[in-house]
Every structure is written in structure tokens, then in C-alpha cells.
Design a protein around this motif. Structure first.
Motif, mmCIF file in Angstrom:
data_model
loop_
_atom_site.group_PDB
_atom_site.id
_atom_site.type_symbol
_atom_site.label_atom_id
_atom_site.label_comp_id
_atom_site.label_asym_id
_atom_site.label_seq_id
_atom_site.Cartn_x
_atom_site.Cartn_y
_atom_site.Cartn_z
ATOM 1 N N ASN A 96 -53.947 -25.045 36.723
ATOM 2 C CA ASN A 96 -53.798 -24.350 35.438
ATOM 3 C C ASN A 96 -54.951 -23.379 35.202
ATOM 4 N N LEU A 97 -56.165 -23.792 35.562
ATOM 5 C CA LEU A 97 -57.314 -22.900 35.422
ATOM 6 C C LEU A 97 -57.161 -21.667 36.311
ATOM 7 N N ALA A 98 -56.706 -21.871 37.535
ATOM 8 C CA ALA A 98 -56.498 -20.750 38.452
ATOM 9 C C ALA A 98 -55.406 -19.812 37.929
ATOM 10 N N GLU A 99 -54.360 -20.379 37.357
ATOM 11 C CA GLU A 99 -53.293 -19.549 36.786
ATOM 12 C C GLU A 99 -53.808 -18.674 35.642
ATOM 13 N N SER A 100 -54.840 -19.151 34.952
ATOM 14 C CA SER A 100 -55.387 -18.384 33.840
ATOM 15 C C SER A 100 -56.588 -17.527 34.261
ATOM 16 N N GLY A 101 -56.730 -17.292 35.569
ATOM 17 C CA GLY A 101 -57.698 -16.328 36.063
ATOM 18 C C GLY A 101 -59.058 -16.866 36.458
ATOM 19 N N ARG A 102 -59.257 -18.188 36.370
ATOM 20 C CA ARG A 102 -60.536 -18.753 36.802
ATOM 21 C C ARG A 102 -60.537 -18.906 38.322
#
Length: 181
Positions: A58-64
Motif C-alpha cells: 500500500n505504501l508503494a502504491e502511494s509513491g513511497r
């Protein structure tokens, strides 16, 4: 107390059916809210005890930019099987790193945010694990911990997850014995 090898084997065996959804209940909402509040798109995030990618993907999906670190190779491989992980461009996918939380193979001052949810209570040397999280956080960065105790946000989750499993936590007591609390 279980050995780290036994801990890894325990979670490897359960990786395929381990929860990956963050969920709507308050403890999960609070964790996600804290992650969003203290990181932003482009932040470098270390998820210690990342398991099967519940927060990392989820963090990666939000650009992290995310590193998911876990003792269980099986859990990390499960993360890499998630449809959401596969949909991410290869350069945005969370990096999976098999390691102990008490001995992170990461340079000092590397991450904007380090988090460790519902994992410290499973480690034999929690103080060393916290030192490692602080060590890899950049000056001005954040460390978000879920510290084990009766009413912490991880305890509520683990008590339910291990209700039917013969798992012994770091204190040596079976979690199901805490039912009366």
C-alpha cells in the motif's frame, strides 16, 4: 521462547494464508494513518516485520519507496505474489529483505520512516531491535513502533490471529492463555 529459526519456519508455513488487507478496524486504521502522516510520496520507508506486505505494498502504491524486512522468506515471497505487488512498475515494488530485526543489513541514517507493527513482541531482544530502527532512521526521520502490552494495537490483532495456533510469544506463554485479560 522459540528460536529465530523456528520463528521463521512458523511464519513460512503460514505465509500463504496470512492476512494482507489493512482492514477497517481502529488498530489498522491508526497504523495506516500514522504511515500516511509521517511519510509522503518519494519517502524511503523501512517496514520491519513486513510479513506478506500488508503495509509495504500500500505504501508503494502511494509513491513511497519501501523496503520490507522480515525473518520469514516465505512471508516476503508471498508479498511478491500479491496482484497489487505485480501491478506496480518494477522500480516501485517493495524490496524484500530477509533479516533479523535486531541486526538490520542497512546503512546508518538511510530511511525517512521506519515502522515496526506487531513484531517487537515476537523478538527476543526488543531493545536491540529498537536501537536498529533508530540507527537506520535519518536525522529528522520518524520511527513508529507498536510496543507489546495488553492494550497495544498489535496485541489485539495477534491475540485473535493466534487464538487457534500453538504459538508461543516472547514471554514463553501461549497467546491463547491471555483470553481472560
Amino acid at each position: 521462547m522459540m528460536s529465530e529459526r523456528n520463528d521463521a519456519a512458523h511464519f513460512d508455513a503460514r505465509a500463504a494464508r496470512y492476512e494482507t488487507e489493512i482492514g477497517e478496524d481502529y488498530p489498522q486504521w491508526l497504523k495506516w494513518h500514522l504511515l500516511q502522516k509521517y511519510s509522503q510520496s518519494g519517502s524511503l520507508v523501512a517496514d520491519i516485520g513486513g510479513a506478506s506486505g500488508r503495509h509495504a505494498v500500500n505504501l508503494a502504491e502511494s509513491g513511497r519507496k519501501v523496503y520490507s524486512l522480515d525473518l520469514s522468506e516465505g512471508m516476503l515471497r508471498q508479498m511478491q505474489k500479491l496482484p497489487a505487488w505485480k501491478k506496480l512498475p518494477a522500480s516501485n515494488r517493495p524490496h524484500a529483505v530477509v533479516c533479523r530485526g535486531q541486526d538490520l543489513p542497512i546503512s546508518d541514517s538511510s530511511f525517512d520512516l521506519c515502522c515496526c507493527f506487531a513484531t517487537l513482541l515476537l523478538m527476543s531482544d526488543q531493545t536491540q531491535a529498537i536501537r536498529e530502527l533508530v540507527r537506520i532512521a535519518r536525522p529528522g526521520g520518524y520511527v513508529i513502533l507498536d510496543v507489546g502490552m495488553r492494550f497495544n494495537i498489535g496485541w489485539l490483532y495477534w491475540r485473535g490471529f493466534f487464538w487457534y495456533l500453538p504459538f508461543v510469544d516472547a514471554t514463553g506463554y501461549q497467546l491463547s492463555k491471555y483470553n481472560e485479560l
